[in-house]
Design a protein around this motif. Structure first.
Motif, short mmCIF file in Angstrom:
data_model
loop_
_atom_site.label_atom_id
_atom_site.label_comp_id
_atom_site.label_asym_id
_atom_site.label_seq_id
_atom_site.Cartn_x
_atom_site.Cartn_y
_atom_site.Cartn_z
N TRP A 179 52.66 -49.38 0.58
CA TRP A 179 52.97 -50.77 0.92
C TRP A 179 53.69 -51.28 -0.20
O TRP A 179 54.63 -52.27 -0.05
N GLN A 180 53.96 -50.72 -1.23
CA GLN A 180 54.76 -51.48 -2.47
C GLN A 180 56.13 -51.07 -2.02
O GLN A 180 57.02 -51.75 -2.29
N SER A 187 51.71 -55.65 -4.66
CA SER A 187 53.08 -55.82 -4.68
C SER A 187 53.52 -57.10 -4.21
O SER A 187 54.65 -57.39 -4.60
N LEU A 188 52.81 -57.97 -3.41
CA LEU A 188 53.24 -59.26 -2.87
C LEU A 188 53.29 -60.40 -3.78
O LEU A 188 54.10 -61.16 -3.79
N ILE A 213 48.08 -54.33 -0.52
CA ILE A 213 49.24 -55.18 -0.17
C ILE A 213 49.68 -56.32 -1.22
O ILE A 213 50.79 -56.11 -2.01
N LEU A 252 53.93 -56.48 7.87
CA LEU A 252 54.34 -55.23 7.33
C LEU A 252 54.61 -54.17 8.49
O LEU A 252 55.26 -53.11 8.29
N GLY A 267 53.67 -60.97 4.42
CA GLY A 267 53.01 -59.80 3.67
C GLY A 267 51.69 -59.42 4.28
O GLY A 267 50.94 -58.28 3.93
N ALA A 296 59.66 -59.17 1.23
CA ALA A 296 58.38 -59.98 1.34
C ALA A 296 57.76 -60.59 0.08
O ALA A 296 57.61 -59.88 -0.79
N ARG A 297 57.55 -61.83 0.04
CA ARG A 297 56.75 -62.49 -1.24
C ARG A 297 55.66 -63.19 -0.36
O ARG A 297 55.83 -63.75 0.68
N VAL A 345 57.10 -53.65 1.03
CA VAL A 345 57.25 -54.89 0.63
C VAL A 345 58.44 -54.95 -0.27
O VAL A 345 59.29 -56.09 0.14
#
Length: 322
Positions: A310-311, A101-102, A98, A165, A160, A319-320, A314
């Motif tokens: 998950w990319q 991408s996060l 995760i 998620l 995240g 989400a960040r 996200v």
């Protein structure tokens, strides 16, 4: 020291005899097993269980080292830069796929900087609600969210996280208005859920189970493909009208990239043996976890697929990192 992403290429240029010689003398000292979270959580508990049995099988102590911070990134970075001699291992989890991408920048590459050893276990999430709500089924949950102008709120242990998620994925597939309320950890989120400040949560099974079994939270559905033996009456989301829904936290063992294949193979053999031990299987079952064994190649393919999956979630959720 070469950057960890170059280790595999460098290792390929070295004589195969070097890896074979290391494998014959390995392990020559205690093994460090790095956990990216504080002591006491599910990752730490599984690491200590595996570490004890692995040490017994290898004839060397396995020392669990907790390096918490940045959603496990600090621990991952430390292992990515460690010597690839088989004496440093890492508890690789869903968070690492995760985080790719996060976070805008990572100090490691989840795919290039590690040699997968094998998966250990998977743990589902449970959709739980405050029992004061008129929600007993997934259909009730969807109706409640659609009937209320503000939708329904769901807590998480942080932006995240797999808990967050899971909710975002369900929000997408069910086309619901769901308000995400992030907390700094599962404990404060559960506290507010119990108090009615937030309405629902897709919590990890080990955290949610005691409250469900004690009647303080109501379990609506489970996110794994199969029902949990600990909550056999609770249906899966897949059987509740959302075919293919499968979200589980998972745990695996990995080593720095460039670790000799002979060492990886030995670790994989011992890992699969210990996960199959009745004592280990029982301990995992008590946490709501399902043993997950296999080859290093299977773990690599699984982790890569998870990272792609998950990319997309996200990106859709926005989400960040906190």
């Amino acid at each position: 020291m070469p950057h960890p992403t170059r280790r595999t290429a460098l290792a390929a240029l070295l004589s195969p005899l070097a890896g074979g010689a290391l494998a014959q003398t390995w392990p020559a000292k205690p093994i460090r097993l790095v956990v990216g979270y504080a002591a006491g959580g599910a990752t730490d508990v599984i690491a200590r269980l595996v570490g004890q049995k692995l040490g017994e099988a290898l004839g060397q102590t396995v020392v669990v080292e907790n390096r918490a911070g940045a959603n496990s990134n600090l621990g991952a970075e430390a292992v990515a830069r460690a010597p690839a001699d088989g004496h440093t291992l890492y508890m690789f989890t869903i968070a690492n796929t995760i985080n790719a991408s996060l976070y805008d920048k990572l100090g490691y590459d989840p795919q290039k900087d590690f040699e997968p050893v094998g998966l250990i276990a998977k743990v589902p999430n449970i959709l739980v609600v405050n029992p004061a709500l008129p929600i007993r089924t997934v259909a009730d949950y969807v109706k409640f969210a659609k009937d209320k102008p503000q939708g329904i709120s769901f807590a998480s242990s942080g932006s995240g996280s797999s808990i967050h998620l899971s909710g975002e994925l369900f929000k997408s597939v069910a086309k619901l208005n769901m308000l995400h309320v992030p907390y700094r950890g599962s404990a404060p989120a559960i506290t507010d859920l119990l108090g009615g400040q937030v309405q629902s949560m897709f919590d990890n099974a080990p955290s949610a189970l005691p409250h469900v079994q004690g009647g303080k939270l109501r379990a609506v559905a489970i996110t794994s493909p199969q029902r949990s033996p600990l909550l056999p009456e609770v249906p899966t989301l897949a059987e509740s009208g959302y075919a293919g829904f499968d979200v589980q936290s998972w745990f695996g063992l990995a080593a720095p990239a460039g670790t000799p294949r002979a060492v990886i193979d030995r670790l994989n053999t011992e890992l699969n043996k210990l996960v199959a031990m009745p004592e280990v299987a029982r301990r995992l079952a008590e946490m709501g976890a399902t043993p997950a064994t296999g080859t290093p190649e299977q773990m690599r393919a699984f982790a890569a697929a998870e990272q792609r999956r998950w990319q997309a979630v996200v990106k859709q959720s926005g989400a960040r990192a906190d």
